[in-house]
Design a protein around this motif. Structure first.
Motif, short mmCIF file in Angstrom:
data_model
loop_
_atom_site.label_atom_id
_atom_site.label_comp_id
_atom_site.label_asym_id
_atom_site.label_seq_id
_atom_site.Cartn_x
_atom_site.Cartn_y
_atom_site.Cartn_z
N ARG A 78 0.88 -1.17 0.00
CA ARG A 78 0.00 0.00 0.00
C ARG A 78 0.91 1.22 0.00
O ARG A 78 1.81 1.33 0.82
CB ARG A 78 -0.92 0.02 1.20
N THR A 79 0.66 2.12 -0.94
CA THR A 79 1.44 3.33 -1.07
C THR A 79 0.51 4.52 -0.90
O THR A 79 -0.61 4.52 -1.42
CB THR A 79 2.12 3.38 -2.46
N TYR A 80 0.97 5.54 -0.18
CA TYR A 80 0.15 6.69 0.12
C TYR A 80 0.66 7.95 -0.56
O TYR A 80 1.87 8.16 -0.65
CB TYR A 80 0.15 6.98 1.63
N GLY A 81 -0.27 8.78 -0.99
CA GLY A 81 -0.01 10.15 -1.40
C GLY A 81 -0.88 11.03 -0.51
O GLY A 81 -1.58 10.53 0.36
N GLU A 82 -0.85 12.32 -0.74
CA GLU A 82 -1.66 13.21 0.11
C GLU A 82 -3.15 13.04 -0.13
O GLU A 82 -3.95 13.21 0.79
CB GLU A 82 -1.24 14.65 -0.11
N GLN A 83 -3.54 12.73 -1.37
CA GLN A 83 -4.96 12.61 -1.70
C GLN A 83 -5.30 11.27 -2.34
O GLN A 83 -6.33 11.13 -2.98
CB GLN A 83 -5.36 13.74 -2.67
N ARG A 84 -4.41 10.27 -2.16
CA ARG A 84 -4.71 8.96 -2.76
C ARG A 84 -3.94 7.86 -2.06
O ARG A 84 -2.97 8.12 -1.37
CB ARG A 84 -4.43 8.94 -4.25
N LEU A 85 -4.41 6.65 -2.29
CA LEU A 85 -3.65 5.47 -1.89
C LEU A 85 -3.68 4.50 -3.04
O LEU A 85 -4.59 4.52 -3.87
CB LEU A 85 -4.15 4.86 -0.58
N VAL A 86 -2.64 3.68 -3.11
CA VAL A 86 -2.52 2.69 -4.15
C VAL A 86 -2.30 1.34 -3.48
O VAL A 86 -1.35 1.17 -2.71
CB VAL A 86 -1.34 3.00 -5.10
N ASP A 87 -3.21 0.41 -3.74
CA ASP A 87 -3.09 -0.94 -3.21
C ASP A 87 -2.67 -1.89 -4.31
O ASP A 87 -3.22 -1.85 -5.42
CB ASP A 87 -4.44 -1.44 -2.67
N GLU A 88 -1.70 -2.73 -4.00
CA GLU A 88 -1.31 -3.83 -4.86
C GLU A 88 -1.78 -5.08 -4.12
O GLU A 88 -1.39 -5.31 -2.97
CB GLU A 88 0.21 -3.81 -5.02
N LEU A 89 -2.64 -5.84 -4.76
CA LEU A 89 -3.31 -6.96 -4.10
C LEU A 89 -3.22 -8.22 -4.95
O LEU A 89 -3.14 -8.14 -6.18
CB LEU A 89 -4.81 -6.67 -3.94
N ILE A 90 -3.33 -9.35 -4.29
CA ILE A 90 -3.64 -10.60 -4.96
C ILE A 90 -5.03 -10.97 -4.47
O ILE A 90 -5.27 -11.06 -3.26
CB ILE A 90 -2.63 -11.72 -4.62
N ILE A 91 -5.95 -11.11 -5.40
CA ILE A 91 -7.32 -11.47 -5.05
C ILE A 91 -7.57 -12.88 -5.58
O ILE A 91 -7.37 -13.15 -6.76
CB ILE A 91 -8.34 -10.47 -5.62
N SER A 92 -7.99 -13.76 -4.67
CA SER A 92 -8.26 -15.16 -5.02
C SER A 92 -9.72 -15.46 -4.75
O SER A 92 -10.27 -15.02 -3.74
CB SER A 92 -7.39 -16.09 -4.17
N PHE A 93 -10.33 -16.21 -5.65
CA PHE A 93 -11.75 -16.58 -5.49
C PHE A 93 -12.08 -17.72 -6.43
O PHE A 93 -11.34 -18.01 -7.37
CB PHE A 93 -12.66 -15.38 -5.78
N THR A 94 -13.20 -18.37 -6.14
CA THR A 94 -13.75 -19.36 -7.06
C THR A 94 -14.90 -18.69 -7.78
O THR A 94 -15.79 -18.10 -7.14
CB THR A 94 -14.24 -20.61 -6.30
N HIS A 95 -14.90 -18.76 -9.09
CA HIS A 95 -15.88 -18.06 -9.92
C HIS A 95 -17.23 -18.79 -9.88
O HIS A 95 -17.61 -19.49 -10.81
CB HIS A 95 -15.36 -17.94 -11.36
N THR A 96 -17.94 -18.62 -8.75
CA THR A 96 -19.21 -19.31 -8.54
C THR A 96 -20.42 -18.39 -8.68
O THR A 96 -21.56 -18.86 -8.57
CB THR A 96 -19.25 -19.94 -7.14
N ILE A 97 -20.18 -17.10 -8.90
CA ILE A 97 -21.28 -16.15 -9.07
C ILE A 97 -21.00 -15.27 -10.29
O ILE A 97 -19.85 -15.18 -10.75
CB ILE A 97 -21.48 -15.24 -7.83
N LYS A 98 -22.04 -14.65 -10.78
CA LYS A 98 -21.90 -13.66 -11.85
C LYS A 98 -21.11 -12.48 -11.29
O LYS A 98 -21.37 -12.04 -10.16
CB LYS A 98 -23.30 -13.22 -12.29
N MET A 99 -20.15 -11.97 -12.05
CA MET A 99 -19.29 -10.87 -11.58
C MET A 99 -19.15 -9.85 -12.73
O MET A 99 -18.09 -9.74 -13.35
CB MET A 99 -17.92 -11.41 -11.17
N ASP A 100 -20.21 -9.12 -13.00
CA ASP A 100 -20.23 -8.21 -14.15
C ASP A 100 -19.24 -7.05 -14.06
O ASP A 100 -18.97 -6.40 -15.06
CB ASP A 100 -21.64 -7.66 -14.37
N HIS A 101 -18.69 -6.79 -12.89
CA HIS A 101 -17.70 -5.71 -12.80
C HIS A 101 -16.33 -6.16 -13.31
O HIS A 101 -15.53 -5.34 -13.75
CB HIS A 101 -17.59 -5.18 -11.36
#
Length: 176
Positions: A78-101
């Motif tokens: 996680r990196t911070y600026g004065e008006q923002r943050l930036v997250d670097e993530l690993i997201i894990s899941f099983t695709h068991t639902i509709k995920m239109d986003h």
């Protein structure tokens, strides 16, 4: 305000926003946002501009289909600026639902996904003003069996594995 206090403040604002999203509470999610927010999921161009556009995005593409129940968010940095943050993530899941986003128009495959995401969150007057969300859609599609990686420079879950362990070999380097 000290740097530590600023970080805590941005963390608290974003955590409230994320918790409202995860709870599926549309009104609370929008209450955490500035008067003229925007959201862009860069690989799919899905998102919303302004209060009504963001409301429609959340109502039609996110609330109730954010992530499946087995989702794991693993923070890499996680990196911070004065008006923002930036997250670097690993997201894990099983695709068991509709995920239109993330996967507009793709029905659940039942397959496991492990993908690297970068989320850039901007703030304005103690509210979330925007989110720009980036991920490697090709790696996601390979893991879902929707893209054949043969002959392509894509790696599926290997991208997350390499982020966890930079010593893993380069899959495309061949001596000789």
């Amino acid at each position: 305000m000290s740097t530590h206090a600023l970080h805590e403040k941005l963390d608290a604002i974003f955590q409230a926003h994320l918790q409202a999203e995860l709870a599926g509470d549309l009104d609370e999610t929008l209450a955490t946002m500035s008067p003229d927010p925007h959201l862009v999921n860069v690989p799919t161009m899905v998102g919303g501009q302004g209060p009504e556009g963001v409301r429609q995005f959340y109502a039609k593409r996110l609330i109730g289909q954010f992530f499946p129940p087995d989702v794991v968010f693993e923070t890499v940095s996680r990196t911070y600026g004065e008006q923002r943050l930036v997250d670097e993530l690993i997201i894990s899941f099983t695709h068991t639902i509709k995920m239109d986003h993330i996967l507009p128009g793709v029905e659940p495959t039942g397959r496991r996904v492990e993908a690297v995401f970068v989320v850039i969150v901007g703030f304005e007057a103690d509210k979330v003003a925007y989110e720009h969300i980036h991920w490697d859609q090709a790696s996601v599609l390979v893991q879902l069996g929707l893209l054949d990686p043969k002959g392509l420079p894509v790696v599926g879950a290997g991208a997350a594995a390499k982020l966890r362990n930079p010593a893993l070999p380069d899959p495309f380097f061949h001596e000789g």
